[in-house]
Design a protein around this motif. Structure first.
Motif, PDB file in Angstrom:
ATOM      1  N   VAL B  67      37.854  26.157  40.161  1.00 45.62           N
ATOM      2  CA  VAL B  67      36.465  25.666  40.221  1.00 45.62           C
ATOM      3  C   VAL B  67      35.791  26.162  41.494  1.00 45.62           C
ATOM      4  O   VAL B  67      34.649  26.633  41.481  1.00 45.62           O
ATOM      5  CB  VAL B  67      36.420  24.125  40.173  1.00 45.62           C
ATOM      6  N   ILE B  68      36.527  26.087  42.619  1.00 46.00           N
ATOM      7  CA  ILE B  68      35.941  26.464  43.904  1.00 46.00           C
ATOM      8  C   ILE B  68      35.638  27.951  43.956  1.00 46.00           C
ATOM      9  O   ILE B  68      34.615  28.377  44.515  1.00 46.00           O
ATOM     10  CB  ILE B  68      36.865  25.985  45.045  1.00 46.00           C
ATOM     11  N   ALA B  69      36.503  28.754  43.339  1.00 42.65           N
ATOM     12  CA  ALA B  69      36.221  30.193  43.272  1.00 42.65           C
ATOM     13  C   ALA B  69      34.910  30.419  42.522  1.00 42.65           C
ATOM     14  O   ALA B  69      34.099  31.269  42.898  1.00 42.65           O
ATOM     15  CB  ALA B  69      37.377  30.921  42.580  1.00 42.65           C
ATOM     16  N   ALA B  70      34.693  29.622  41.470  1.00 46.92           N
ATOM     17  CA  ALA B  70      33.455  29.749  40.699  1.00 46.92           C
ATOM     18  C   ALA B  70      32.257  29.330  41.546  1.00 46.92           C
ATOM     19  O   ALA B  70      31.214  29.991  41.547  1.00 46.92           O
ATOM     20  CB  ALA B  70      33.534  28.884  39.432  1.00 46.92           C
ATOM     21  N   VAL B  71      32.422  28.219  42.303  1.00 51.73           N
ATOM     22  CA  VAL B  71      31.322  27.730  43.136  1.00 51.73           C
ATOM     23  C   VAL B  71      30.973  28.753  44.211  1.00 51.73           C
ATOM     24  O   VAL B  71      29.803  28.963  44.547  1.00 51.73           O
ATOM     25  CB  VAL B  71      31.720  26.390  43.797  1.00 51.73           C
ATOM     26  N   ASP B  72      32.014  29.418  44.758  1.00 54.62           N
ATOM     27  CA  ASP B  72      31.810  30.299  45.904  1.00 54.62           C
ATOM     28  C   ASP B  72      31.361  31.700  45.525  1.00 54.62           C
ATOM     29  O   ASP B  72      31.022  32.494  46.395  1.00 54.62           O
ATOM     30  CB  ASP B  72      33.104  30.391  46.732  1.00 54.62           C
ATOM     31  N   ASP B  73      31.394  32.009  44.228  1.00 61.11           N
ATOM     32  CA  ASP B  73      31.032  33.358  43.799  1.00 61.11           C
ATOM     33  C   ASP B  73      29.504  33.492  43.786  1.00 61.11           C
ATOM     34  O   ASP B  73      28.839  32.915  42.937  1.00 61.11           O
ATOM     35  CB  ASP B  73      31.614  33.589  42.400  1.00 61.11           C
ATOM     36  N   PRO B  74      28.945  34.257  44.735  1.00 55.74           N
ATOM     37  CA  PRO B  74      27.481  34.311  44.826  1.00 55.74           C
ATOM     38  C   PRO B  74      26.857  35.018  43.625  1.00 55.74           C
ATOM     39  O   PRO B  74      25.667  34.870  43.355  1.00 55.74           O
ATOM     40  CB  PRO B  74      27.237  35.106  46.123  1.00 55.74           C
ATOM     41  N   GLU B  75      27.665  35.786  42.895  1.00 56.93           N
ATOM     42  CA  GLU B  75      27.147  36.533  41.749  1.00 56.93           C
ATOM     43  C   GLU B  75      27.093  35.665  40.495  1.00 56.93           C
ATOM     44  O   GLU B  75      26.497  36.052  39.499  1.00 56.93           O
ATOM     45  CB  GLU B  75      28.056  37.741  41.440  1.00 56.93           C
ATOM     46  N   ARG B  76      27.811  34.525  40.535  1.00 54.95           N
ATOM     47  CA  ARG B  76      27.934  33.753  39.303  1.00 54.95           C
ATOM     48  C   ARG B  76      26.693  32.890  39.063  1.00 54.95           C
ATOM     49  O   ARG B  76      26.348  32.067  39.897  1.00 54.95           O
ATOM     50  CB  ARG B  76      29.183  32.882  39.343  1.00 54.95           C
ATOM     51  N   PRO B  77      26.009  33.093  37.936  1.00 55.73           N
ATOM     52  CA  PRO B  77      24.812  32.286  37.680  1.00 55.73           C
ATOM     53  C   PRO B  77      25.157  30.813  37.495  1.00 55.73           C
ATOM     54  O   PRO B  77      26.282  30.466  37.110  1.00 55.73           O
ATOM     55  CB  PRO B  77      24.236  32.872  36.394  1.00 55.73           C
ATOM     56  N   VAL B  78      24.182  29.934  37.753  1.00 53.99           N
ATOM     57  CA  VAL B  78      24.405  28.494  37.737  1.00 53.99           C
ATOM     58  C   VAL B  78      25.038  28.023  36.434  1.00 53.99           C
ATOM     59  O   VAL B  78      26.004  27.261  36.432  1.00 53.99           O
ATOM     60  CB  VAL B  78      23.070  27.738  37.972  1.00 53.99           C
ATOM     61  N   HIS B  79      24.528  28.493  35.295  1.00 60.45           N
ATOM     62  CA  HIS B  79      25.030  27.906  34.055  1.00 60.45           C
ATOM     63  C   HIS B  79      26.457  28.346  33.758  1.00 60.45           C
ATOM     64  O   HIS B  79      27.209  27.636  33.099  1.00 60.45           O
ATOM     65  CB  HIS B  79      24.079  28.178  32.874  1.00 60.45           C
ATOM     66  N   LYS B  80      26.884  29.506  34.311  1.00 58.16           N
ATOM     67  CA  LYS B  80      28.289  29.901  34.136  1.00 58.16           C
ATOM     68  C   LYS B  80      29.189  29.079  35.048  1.00 58.16           C
ATOM     69  O   LYS B  80      30.309  28.729  34.696  1.00 58.16           O
ATOM     70  CB  LYS B  80      28.463  31.391  34.415  1.00 58.16           C
ATOM     71  N   MET B  81      28.685  28.751  36.245  1.00 61.61           N
ATOM     72  CA  MET B  81      29.407  27.888  37.172  1.00 61.61           C
ATOM     73  C   MET B  81      29.620  26.514  36.514  1.00 61.61           C
ATOM     74  O   MET B  81      30.707  25.950  36.560  1.00 61.61           O
ATOM     75  CB  MET B  81      28.523  27.721  38.403  1.00 61.61           C
ATOM     76  N   LEU B  82      28.567  25.998  35.884  1.00 63.54           N
ATOM     77  CA  LEU B  82      28.666  24.699  35.211  1.00 63.54           C
ATOM     78  C   LEU B  82      29.643  24.780  34.053  1.00 63.54           C
ATOM     79  O   LEU B  82      30.423  23.863  33.814  1.00 63.54           O
ATOM     80  CB  LEU B  82      27.288  24.262  34.708  1.00 63.54           C
ATOM     81  N   GLY B  83      29.600  25.893  33.322  1.00 67.09           N
ATOM     82  CA  GLY B  83      30.511  26.065  32.185  1.00 67.09           C
ATOM     83  C   GLY B  83      31.959  26.041  32.641  1.00 67.09           C
ATOM     84  O   GLY B  83      32.812  25.391  32.030  1.00 67.09           O
ATOM     85  N   THR B  84      32.244  26.720  33.755  1.00 69.21           N
ATOM     86  CA  THR B  84      33.610  26.730  34.286  1.00 69.21           C
ATOM     87  C   THR B  84      34.048  25.315  34.635  1.00 69.21           C
ATOM     88  O   THR B  84      35.143  24.876  34.277  1.00 69.21           O
ATOM     89  CB  THR B  84      33.682  27.609  35.557  1.00 69.21           C
TER      90      THR B  84
END
Lengths: 220, 220
Positions: B67-84
């Motif tokens: 989850v934290i890798a997803a949160v910290d990835d500046p390239e990852r759009p918000v809705h993909k972060m939420l999906g993860t």
């Protein structure tokens, strides 16, 4: 039927069947010789109920005994039997040793208000009401006490689902299977709804945040 | 702030904070002397997220890292972060070794149909979609395959709750707290809804079966 056939029909091993008889969960078979007993369809149904309570409902053997006592009590009206079954499959909430901020007391009051406001025939001390209060207090602990304001939206949805459940029960379930069906339907219905809520989240999140995401990462 | 204050503010012990740093869940503090590090508000927030994921979400340390890798990835759009985040707090469904009656295959097809029918922006292979299929197959196993017919009532209710959830998030949650709030809201929202469904069951059951009960046991 003999115990071997009862075991095959239910997928419950012979030693486990004997254990349930010793524990008083399953009536003994009718003795046809000193070493042989005969079992009926009622034993098949009872074993299915025991397995549903243990495996799907996650009850202890003591909890199963309590449900079965309720089922077997000829004086107990149907809706009280259902209430016993429903209370027993309500997840035990974590005990809170203290309530320094008064969050739990406030949450209990909010739940009692809700029950009154909606005219629900339920009592505030029911295990489900306490579980709701604990969830609300936990939200408050992490800074989302404001979420209590959407309680009525959740209650509308829960009423709709409960009506659907009872309609299904009234149309499809024999009296003899009521408790089994309530236990299974309560637990599997939770799982169904939780899964659907997540799928609906994915959809709603895509609509709310998706456009921004497309701007931020047009190549993905 | 020093590590002692970080510990007091978050309720996480100093050894546990050091463990999270070693595990790569929490960035190290800024060294102010060879033996002393300084921590910021961002550390407080990150520790709250870690605790929410571990305690409320029931994730493993490996899951938290994901989850934290997803949160910290500046390239990852918000809705993909939420999906993860949402996928990670979807309860793992029991693996079915076989599907002799084809119940699971039929349930998967019913779920794919539902997603298409409702125009949901979700994919049939998502963990939540698989969890739904497994619940439907389990209902079929115990003779309640007909319950799949009420799937749309459940879906209506889930859509309503999901809309409420997203509205709340849009109004009340900062971007920096999004994932934390999604994890907490997903898990505690499940608990809230399950409790409300049981209370609504008690109400509906009293209305459907109560009159009969009054006849059967007028003295109670």
């Amino acid at each position: 039927m003999r115990i071997g056939e009862l075991s095959r029909r239910t997928g419950v091993s012979v030693p486990t069947i004997k254990y349930y008889v010793r524990e008083g969960l399953l009536p003994a078979g009718r003795l046809t010789s000193p070493n042989q007993a005969s079992y009926e369809e009622s034993h098949v149904r009872r074993l299915r109920l025991i397995r549903a309570l243990l495996d799907v409902g996650g009850l202890s053997v003591a909890g199963v005994r309590e449900v079965i006592a309720a089922v077997d009590d000829p004086e107990r009206p149907v809706h009280k039997m259902l209430g016993t079954a429903a209370n027993l499959v309500t997840p035990r909430v974590e005990e809170r040793a203290d309530d320094p901020e008064g969050a739990l007391a406030a949450a209990r009051a909010a739940v009692a208000d809700l029950i009154t406001r909606r005219g629900w025939r339920a009592y505030p001390g029911a295990p489900a009401a306490e579980a709701l209060a604990v969830a609300l207090a936990a939200l408050d602990d992490v800074g989302h006490g404001g979420f209590a304001e959407v309680l009525d939206d959740y209650a509308d949805a829960a009423e709709r689902v409960a009506r659907t459940d009872l309609d299904y029960v009234a149309r499809n379930v024999d009296r003899g299977e009521l408790v089994e069906s309530v236990v299974i339907g309560t637990v599997l219905g939770d799982a169904m709804f939780a899964a659907l809520r997540r799928i609906a989240h994915i959809d709603a999140s895509g609509r709310v945040f998706g456009a921004e995401a497309d701007r931020a990462a047009p190549a993905s």
